[in-house]
Design a protein around this motif. Structure first.
Motif, PDB file in Angstrom:
ATOM      1  N   ALA A 180      -0.250  -6.829   0.173  1.00 18.44           N
ATOM      2  CA  ALA A 180      -1.581  -6.293  -0.103  1.00 18.44           C
ATOM      3  C   ALA A 180      -2.213  -5.645   1.116  1.00 18.44           C
ATOM      4  O   ALA A 180      -2.997  -4.697   0.991  1.00 18.44           O
ATOM      5  N   ALA A 181      -1.867  -6.138   2.309  1.00 19.01           N
ATOM      6  CA  ALA A 181      -2.509  -5.641   3.533  1.00 19.01           C
ATOM      7  C   ALA A 181      -1.902  -4.348   4.040  1.00 19.01           C
ATOM      8  O   ALA A 181      -2.487  -3.681   4.904  1.00 19.01           O
ATOM      9  N   TYR A 182      -0.733  -3.962   3.519  1.00 22.17           N
ATOM     10  CA  TYR A 182      -0.028  -2.818   4.102  1.00 22.17           C
ATOM     11  C   TYR A 182      -0.305  -1.521   3.366  1.00 22.17           C
ATOM     12  O   TYR A 182      -0.287  -1.470   2.142  1.00 22.17           O
ATOM     13  N   ARG A 183      -0.524  -0.456   4.138  1.00 19.32           N
ATOM     14  CA  ARG A 183      -0.549   0.907   3.618  1.00 19.32           C
ATOM     15  C   ARG A 183       0.134   1.820   4.633  1.00 19.32           C
ATOM     16  O   ARG A 183      -0.079   1.685   5.845  1.00 19.32           O
ATOM     17  N   ALA A 184       0.946   2.733   4.145  1.00 13.58           N
ATOM     18  CA  ALA A 184       1.561   3.739   5.002  1.00 13.58           C
ATOM     19  C   ALA A 184       0.480   4.643   5.586  1.00 13.58           C
ATOM     20  O   ALA A 184      -0.628   4.735   5.056  1.00 13.58           O
ATOM     21  N   HIS A 185       0.799   5.338   6.681  1.00 11.67           N
ATOM     22  CA  HIS A 185      -0.200   6.183   7.329  1.00 11.67           C
ATOM     23  C   HIS A 185       0.475   7.320   8.099  1.00 11.67           C
ATOM     24  O   HIS A 185       1.695   7.344   8.255  1.00 11.67           O
ATOM     25  N   TYR A 186      -0.355   8.236   8.569  1.00 10.58           N
ATOM     26  CA  TYR A 186       0.111   9.379   9.347  1.00 10.58           C
ATOM     27  C   TYR A 186      -0.188   9.163  10.831  1.00 10.58           C
ATOM     28  O   TYR A 186      -1.145   8.484  11.201  1.00 10.58           O
ATOM     29  N   GLU A 187       0.645   9.793  11.675  1.00  6.27           N
ATOM     30  CA  GLU A 187       0.443   9.749  13.116  1.00  6.27           C
ATOM     31  C   GLU A 187       0.786  11.104  13.716  1.00  6.27           C
ATOM     32  O   GLU A 187       1.504  11.908  13.108  1.00  6.27           O
ATOM     33  N   ASP A 188       0.294  11.339  14.931  1.00  6.49           N
ATOM     34  CA  ASP A 188       0.693  12.527  15.669  1.00  6.49           C
ATOM     35  C   ASP A 188       2.139  12.389  16.134  1.00  6.49           C
ATOM     36  O   ASP A 188       2.611  11.293  16.451  1.00  6.49           O
TER      37      ASP A 188
END
Length: 598
Positions: free
Chosen positions: A259-267
């Motif tokens: 529940a705590a995890y979400r993918a994300h973007y980075e430079d």
């Protein structure tokens, strides 16, 4: 001539066209991605569709319980972006717990090695933000193969055969899933995964017809993180089962971790090399090690960058040892002095260490104010249980299920200029016991963390393991021109380095570069259990030639001949910004990777 001429024969042509190009490690994924392009989808729709097919058709190389790293750029913004689908260590994954279990290393198989699955959420995030298709349409290809069947690969059958005793004696749910009736499937036989199809249909059903496309995909992300998958995986992992150390352990992953995890973007992290800009992940992956290798090599003349000669191969191997020593000393999901490690002055210091003979030492550099971690350097390993792992079958899969370096890859470029390079991995069918309700198992990425203190990659709840997944984007004048990647664990960037040297310096076409003889060093601390190393070790394809190989051995390299067509499974796509001409190439090794396009 400063560089060896490219081969006059290639196994396939470098494809060219104006409409769209797809390339992956399995022809069915490539075909699915290309079908999406043909029906008006963009590169992100296509890559997502192809990736979910890879879950079904290459289950020995990746799965829904695994991870994902991608680099992409859009037609509207050519700036390279990193998509992090690498889940972190669960809240219960403390080094104290693992040490109390009698472990010196995080196991290479079993649920105790599971990071939070990140691949599915990452693909859904990319589709939501940059795709155009409905989720149901994107997943239709994978659902069809899971429900109606796909012809199983010979390598899948070989993997099941290798771990069959483990399945039948200790992991009964895996035996039921992959050996129904006790029979290993035959190559080409149609196999199905109805449980995973139900999972995918559940993601689609989570969305409301009244909402937007984006709302429906976001609902699927929530369902993945809080619904059937999280509940079933967490409950199943609590049952102790044999791990690669020979002992029984229960997993520590729990519903709140999902529940705590979400993918994300980075430079992206970038380096300029011979007129091109190379974009990689941050140092939570191994990507900056490729950049560091290029920074070291950039100070040499072209003749020393040719992997097909004795001098060039020696130079490449020695530069990689230095860059990977820094990887093991400094990299992790933490503050890493990347700017220093990639600086011209530091690269010059490292370059000066390359001599005429092979080094058998672990030689990290010195960064002011940062103490380098020195990993345990074992040439062999027997776990405290006394049960040693015997590697059989494919060199990377053992009887106890641990797997070193196998994964898959997909690249897509469309006519508008959207481009994506993605390396999904983990959750191999042999990683841990199959979760019956889901049709897949959890991954084992935590094996890339240390239980020793003092490393940026020491196991810590909430931190990402330092992954080996490392796709690449190449830019000229700020515009993406190439997307590429390869399976291969610690070798992924080593093989991509050869491609970059041969295309950027040697003038090879993409297919010529992929087909050319490959090599890599094993004189590094392995990222995979049991984390051994081979001082001065080098693995080469026999096609490198007896004279070159003998020269490397005379310089002190401990050379292993791996066969003529065994190293690397690269694929790539490209786009010429001036003409709009697209290209694609894929690797013949393994006889399953293909490119398609027009």
């Amino acid at each position: 001539m400063a560089f060896t001429a490219p081969p006059t024969f290639t196994t396939r042509p470098t494809l060219q066209g104006r409409f769209g190009m797809s390339a992956s490690t399995h022809w069915l994924a490539t075909a699915a991605a290309q079908a999406v392009l043909e029906r008006g989808g963009n590169a992100f729709d296509a890559a997502t569709a192809g990736a979910f097919v890879l879950h079904v058709v290459e289950p020995h190389l990746n799965g829904p319980g695994g991870d994902l790293v991608a680099l992409f750029a859009t037609a509207d913004d050519p700036t390279p972006v990193v998509l992090s689908g690498q889940g972190p260590a669960p809240a219960g994954a403390t080094r104290e717990h693992y040490l109390a279990e009698g472990l010196e290393l995080v196991p290479g198989s079993g649920a105790l090695a599971a990071a939070v699955p990140g691949a599915v959420d990452a693909w859904l995030l990319l589709l939501k933000d940059h795709g155009t298709w409905e989720l149901a349409d994107v997943l239709a290809f994978a659902i069809d193969y899971a429900e109606q069947g796909h012809p199983v690969l010979e390598r899948v059958c070989a993997t099941i055969r290798t771990v069959a005793p483990l399945f039948t004696e200790h992991w009964p749910t895996s035996a039921e899933r992959w050996m129904p009736g006790g029979r290993i499937p035959e190559p080409g036989e149609l196999v199905v995964d109805p449980a995973y199809a139900r999972v995918l249909r559940g993601l689609i059903a989570a969305g409301s017809a009244d909402g937007s496309r984006e709302d429906r995909i976001e609902a699927a992300r929530t369902e993945w993180a809080t619904g059937t998958v999280a509940r079933a995986a967490a409950a199943f992992a609590r049952t102790p089962h044999p791990h690669s150390d020979g002992a029984d352990h229960a997993g520590v992953i729990a519903e709140p971790d999902f529940a705590a995890y979400r993918a994300h973007y980075e430079d992206a992290v970038t380096l300029d090399f011979r007129g091109a800009t190379i974009a990689k992940t941050g140092a939570w992956g191994q990507g900056p090690a490729l950049l560091a290798t290029l920074a070291i090599l950039d100070g040499f003349d072209d003749e020393r960058l040719d992997p097909s000669t004795e001098l060039g191969a020696h130079t490449v191997l020695e530069a990689q040892k230095l860059a990977y020593a820094d990887r093991d000393a400094y990299f992790g999901d933490d503050r890493v002095p990347v700017e220093t490690l990639l600086s011209p002055g530091y690269a010059a210091e490292r370059r000066a260490l390359i001599g005429e003979t092979a080094s058998a030492e672990f030689r990290p550099g010195r960064v002011p104010g940062v103490e380098p971690f020195r990993p345990p350097l074992r040439t062999e390993y027997t776990p405290p249980s006394g049960v040693a792992s015997e590697g059989v079958g494919e060199p990377t899969v053992s009887r106890s299920g641990e797997t070193r370096g196998d994964t898959c890859h997909i690249d897509v470029v469309d006519r508008w200029g959207n481009v994506v390079s993605a390396t999904p991995s983990g959750g191999w069918l042999q990683s841990s016991p199959t979760i019956p309700e889901l049709g897949f198992c959890l991954g084992t990425r935590l094996q890339m963390t240390w239980l020793e203190e003092g490393s940026a990659a020491t196991l810590e709840p909430g931190k990402r393991p330092r992954t080996t997944l490392t796709p690449t984007l190449v830019l000229r004048d700020g515009i993406p021109v190439t997307a590429l990647g390869s399976p291969g664990g610690d070798q992924q960037d080593q093989w991509q380095l050869l491609y970059l040297l041969r295309t950027l310096v040697g003038g090879y076409t993409p297919q010529q570069a992929i087909d050319a003889p490959a090599l890599h060093t094993t004189s590094i601390a392995e990222s995979f259990w049991p984390r051994t190393w081979e001082p001065a070790g080098a693995v080469v394809e026999g096609r490198l030639g007896d004279e070159v190989i003998a020269g490397l051995e005379a310089r002190g390299h401990r050379v292993t001949r791996a066969g003529d067509w065994t190293l690397g499974r690269l694929s790539s796509v490209g786009r010429d910004p001036e003409t709009g001409l697209l290209s694609a190439a894929a690797n013949p090794r393994g006889m399953q990777g293909y490119a398609a396009g027009r």
